[in-house]
Scaffold this motif. Structure first.
Motif, PDB file in Angstrom:
ATOM      1  N   LYS A 285      -2.251  -5.921  -5.619  1.00 46.73           N
ATOM      2  CA  LYS A 285      -1.608  -6.838  -4.676  1.00 46.73           C
ATOM      3  C   LYS A 285      -2.135  -6.598  -3.258  1.00 46.73           C
ATOM      4  O   LYS A 285      -2.350  -7.543  -2.503  1.00 46.73           O
ATOM      5  CB  LYS A 285      -0.094  -6.688  -4.734  1.00 46.73           C
ATOM      6  CG  LYS A 285       0.477  -7.225  -6.031  1.00 46.73           C
ATOM      7  CD  LYS A 285       1.973  -7.049  -6.101  1.00 46.73           C
ATOM      8  CE  LYS A 285       2.484  -7.563  -7.443  1.00 46.73           C
ATOM      9  NZ  LYS A 285       3.933  -7.432  -7.574  1.00 46.73           N
ATOM     10  N   VAL A 286      -2.332  -5.325  -2.914  1.00 47.29           N
ATOM     11  CA  VAL A 286      -2.913  -4.987  -1.606  1.00 47.29           C
ATOM     12  C   VAL A 286      -4.258  -5.672  -1.448  1.00 47.29           C
ATOM     13  O   VAL A 286      -4.526  -6.335  -0.435  1.00 47.29           O
ATOM     14  CB  VAL A 286      -3.089  -3.457  -1.460  1.00 47.29           C
ATOM     15  CG1 VAL A 286      -3.932  -3.122  -0.245  1.00 47.29           C
ATOM     16  CG2 VAL A 286      -1.751  -2.745  -1.407  1.00 47.29           C
ATOM     17  N   LEU A 287      -5.105  -5.522  -2.456  1.00 49.66           N
ATOM     18  CA  LEU A 287      -6.466  -6.046  -2.357  1.00 49.66           C
ATOM     19  C   LEU A 287      -6.513  -7.564  -2.486  1.00 49.66           C
ATOM     20  O   LEU A 287      -7.459  -8.187  -1.999  1.00 49.66           O
ATOM     21  CB  LEU A 287      -7.359  -5.357  -3.390  1.00 49.66           C
ATOM     22  CG  LEU A 287      -7.540  -3.857  -3.141  1.00 49.66           C
ATOM     23  CD1 LEU A 287      -8.316  -3.204  -4.275  1.00 49.66           C
ATOM     24  CD2 LEU A 287      -8.198  -3.595  -1.795  1.00 49.66           C
TER      25      LEU A 287
ATOM     26  N   PHE B 218       0.826  -1.211   0.000  1.00 48.16           N
ATOM     27  CA  PHE B 218       0.000   0.000   0.000  1.00 48.16           C
ATOM     28  C   PHE B 218       0.858   1.258   0.000  1.00 48.16           C
ATOM     29  O   PHE B 218       0.581   2.202  -0.751  1.00 48.16           O
ATOM     30  CB  PHE B 218      -0.970   0.015   1.184  1.00 48.16           C
ATOM     31  CG  PHE B 218      -1.834   1.232   1.184  1.00 48.16           C
ATOM     32  CD1 PHE B 218      -2.818   1.401   0.227  1.00 48.16           C
ATOM     33  CD2 PHE B 218      -1.650   2.230   2.122  1.00 48.16           C
ATOM     34  CE1 PHE B 218      -3.602   2.548   0.201  1.00 48.16           C
ATOM     35  CE2 PHE B 218      -2.432   3.373   2.112  1.00 48.16           C
ATOM     36  CZ  PHE B 218      -3.409   3.535   1.143  1.00 48.16           C
ATOM     37  N   GLU B 219       1.891   1.284   0.835  1.00 51.04           N
ATOM     38  CA  GLU B 219       2.770   2.460   0.855  1.00 51.04           C
ATOM     39  C   GLU B 219       3.446   2.648  -0.506  1.00 51.04           C
ATOM     40  O   GLU B 219       3.560   3.768  -0.996  1.00 51.04           O
ATOM     41  CB  GLU B 219       3.812   2.341   1.970  1.00 51.04           C
ATOM     42  CG  GLU B 219       3.242   2.559   3.350  1.00 51.04           C
ATOM     43  CD  GLU B 219       2.564   3.907   3.514  1.00 51.04           C
ATOM     44  OE1 GLU B 219       3.100   4.931   3.047  1.00 51.04           O
ATOM     45  OE2 GLU B 219       1.479   3.944   4.113  1.00 51.04           O
TER      46      GLU B 219
ATOM     47  N   ALA C  45     -10.052  -0.731   3.256  1.00 52.32           N
ATOM     48  CA  ALA C  45     -10.720   0.478   2.744  1.00 52.32           C
ATOM     49  C   ALA C  45      -9.760   1.453   2.051  1.00 52.32           C
ATOM     50  O   ALA C  45     -10.081   1.935   0.957  1.00 52.32           O
ATOM     51  CB  ALA C  45     -11.492   1.170   3.854  1.00 52.32           C
ATOM     52  N   PRO C  46      -8.590   1.784   2.620  1.00 49.96           N
ATOM     53  CA  PRO C  46      -7.691   2.709   1.908  1.00 49.96           C
ATOM     54  C   PRO C  46      -7.240   2.162   0.551  1.00 49.96           C
ATOM     55  O   PRO C  46      -7.085   2.921  -0.405  1.00 49.96           O
ATOM     56  CB  PRO C  46      -6.511   2.877   2.862  1.00 49.96           C
ATOM     57  CG  PRO C  46      -7.068   2.577   4.209  1.00 49.96           C
ATOM     58  CD  PRO C  46      -8.086   1.496   3.974  1.00 49.96           C
ATOM     59  N   GLY C  47      -7.087   0.851   0.458  1.00 55.43           N
ATOM     60  CA  GLY C  47      -6.729   0.244  -0.828  1.00 55.43           C
ATOM     61  C   GLY C  47      -7.853   0.379  -1.838  1.00 55.43           C
ATOM     62  O   GLY C  47      -7.620   0.690  -3.010  1.00 55.43           O
ATOM     63  N   LYS C  48      -9.070   0.171  -1.374  1.00 55.03           N
ATOM     64  CA  LYS C  48     -10.231   0.326  -2.256  1.00 55.03           C
ATOM     65  C   LYS C  48     -10.362   1.775  -2.734  1.00 55.03           C
ATOM     66  O   LYS C  48     -10.683   2.034  -3.898  1.00 55.03           O
ATOM     67  CB  LYS C  48     -11.512  -0.100  -1.550  1.00 55.03           C
ATOM     68  CG  LYS C  48     -11.634  -1.580  -1.328  1.00 55.03           C
ATOM     69  CD  LYS C  48     -12.940  -1.857  -0.594  1.00 55.03           C
ATOM     70  CE  LYS C  48     -13.243  -3.312  -0.507  1.00 55.03           C
ATOM     71  NZ  LYS C  48     -14.537  -3.564   0.130  1.00 55.03           N
ATOM     72  N   GLU C  49     -10.114   2.723  -1.829  1.00 59.73           N
ATOM     73  CA  GLU C  49     -10.207   4.140  -2.194  1.00 59.73           C
ATOM     74  C   GLU C  49      -9.166   4.507  -3.238  1.00 59.73           C
ATOM     75  O   GLU C  49      -9.459   5.236  -4.203  1.00 59.73           O
ATOM     76  CB  GLU C  49     -10.033   5.008  -0.951  1.00 59.73           C
ATOM     77  CG  GLU C  49     -11.183   4.917   0.021  1.00 59.73           C
ATOM     78  CD  GLU C  49     -10.877   5.575   1.359  1.00 59.73           C
ATOM     79  OE1 GLU C  49      -9.878   6.308   1.471  1.00 59.73           O
ATOM     80  OE2 GLU C  49     -11.661   5.349   2.302  1.00 59.73           O
ATOM     81  N   LEU C  50      -7.957   3.991  -3.076  1.00 58.73           N
ATOM     82  CA  LEU C  50      -6.908   4.280  -4.059  1.00 58.73           C
ATOM     83  C   LEU C  50      -7.250   3.630  -5.394  1.00 58.73           C
ATOM     84  O   LEU C  50      -7.046   4.217  -6.453  1.00 58.73           O
ATOM     85  CB  LEU C  50      -5.534   3.811  -3.557  1.00 58.73           C
ATOM     86  CG  LEU C  50      -4.354   4.094  -4.458  1.00 58.73           C
ATOM     87  CD1 LEU C  50      -4.256   5.581  -4.823  1.00 58.73           C
ATOM     88  CD2 LEU C  50      -3.057   3.629  -3.796  1.00 58.73           C
TER      89      LEU C  50
ATOM     90  N   TRP D 138      -1.427   1.009  -9.811  1.00 56.88           N
ATOM     91  CA  TRP D 138      -2.532   0.069 -10.032  1.00 56.88           C
ATOM     92  C   TRP D 138      -2.090  -1.356  -9.715  1.00 56.88           C
ATOM     93  O   TRP D 138      -2.784  -2.095  -9.006  1.00 56.88           O
ATOM     94  CB  TRP D 138      -3.040   0.166 -11.466  1.00 56.88           C
ATOM     95  CG  TRP D 138      -4.110  -0.828 -11.773  1.00 56.88           C
ATOM     96  CD1 TRP D 138      -3.962  -2.036 -12.384  1.00 56.88           C
ATOM     97  CD2 TRP D 138      -5.497  -0.723 -11.450  1.00 56.88           C
ATOM     98  NE1 TRP D 138      -5.157  -2.678 -12.467  1.00 56.88           N
ATOM     99  CE2 TRP D 138      -6.114  -1.896 -11.913  1.00 56.88           C
ATOM    100  CE3 TRP D 138      -6.260   0.254 -10.829  1.00 56.88           C
ATOM    101  CZ2 TRP D 138      -7.493  -2.119 -11.752  1.00 56.88           C
ATOM    102  CZ3 TRP D 138      -7.624   0.038 -10.680  1.00 56.88           C
ATOM    103  CH2 TRP D 138      -8.230  -1.136 -11.140  1.00 56.88           C
ATOM    104  N   ASP D 139      -0.932  -1.760 -10.243  1.00 53.25           N
ATOM    105  CA  ASP D 139      -0.434  -3.116 -10.000  1.00 53.25           C
ATOM    106  C   ASP D 139      -0.236  -3.366  -8.504  1.00 53.25           C
ATOM    107  O   ASP D 139      -0.601  -4.427  -7.988  1.00 53.25           O
ATOM    108  CB  ASP D 139       0.885  -3.352 -10.740  1.00 53.25           C
ATOM    109  CG  ASP D 139       0.709  -3.400 -12.257  1.00 53.25           C
ATOM    110  OD1 ASP D 139      -0.429  -3.579 -12.738  1.00 53.25           O
ATOM    111  OD2 ASP D 139       1.729  -3.247 -12.962  1.00 53.25           O
TER     112      ASP D 139
END
Length: 81
Positions: A62-64, A41-42, A71-76, A57-58
């Motif tokens: 991987k985060v998701l 994520f960072e 939630a922060p991953g979904k927002e990004l 995006w790639d």
């Protein structure tokens, strides 16, 4: 004497170099610990700040894959669509 624009340009170049270094650091951590969601994520967040949308995006994918409800991953991800 440097103009204000020259000073600003140098400051931006310095910031870009710092972000690039941070991105490499987080990618290295993610490589060493492939299930560490926050490392990806960072790295994704920094890639986004560097306007490297494809890499961001790639990385967010991987985060998701690790945590589909992060939630922060979904927002990004939404920002990148």
């Amino acid at each position: 004497m440097l103009s204000v624009l020259s000073v600003r340009w140098f400051a931006l170049q310095h910031q870009k170099a710092q972000l690039t270094s941070q991105l490499q650091l987080w990618e290295g951590i993610a490589q060493k610990y492939p299930t560490y969601r926050d490392a990806y994520f960072e790295a994704a967040r920094i890639a986004y700040r560097l306007n490297n949308r494809e890499k961001a995006w790639d990385l967010v994918q991987k985060v998701l894959a690790i945590d589909p409800n992060f939630a922060p991953g979904k927002e990004l991800e939404v920002r990148l669509e």
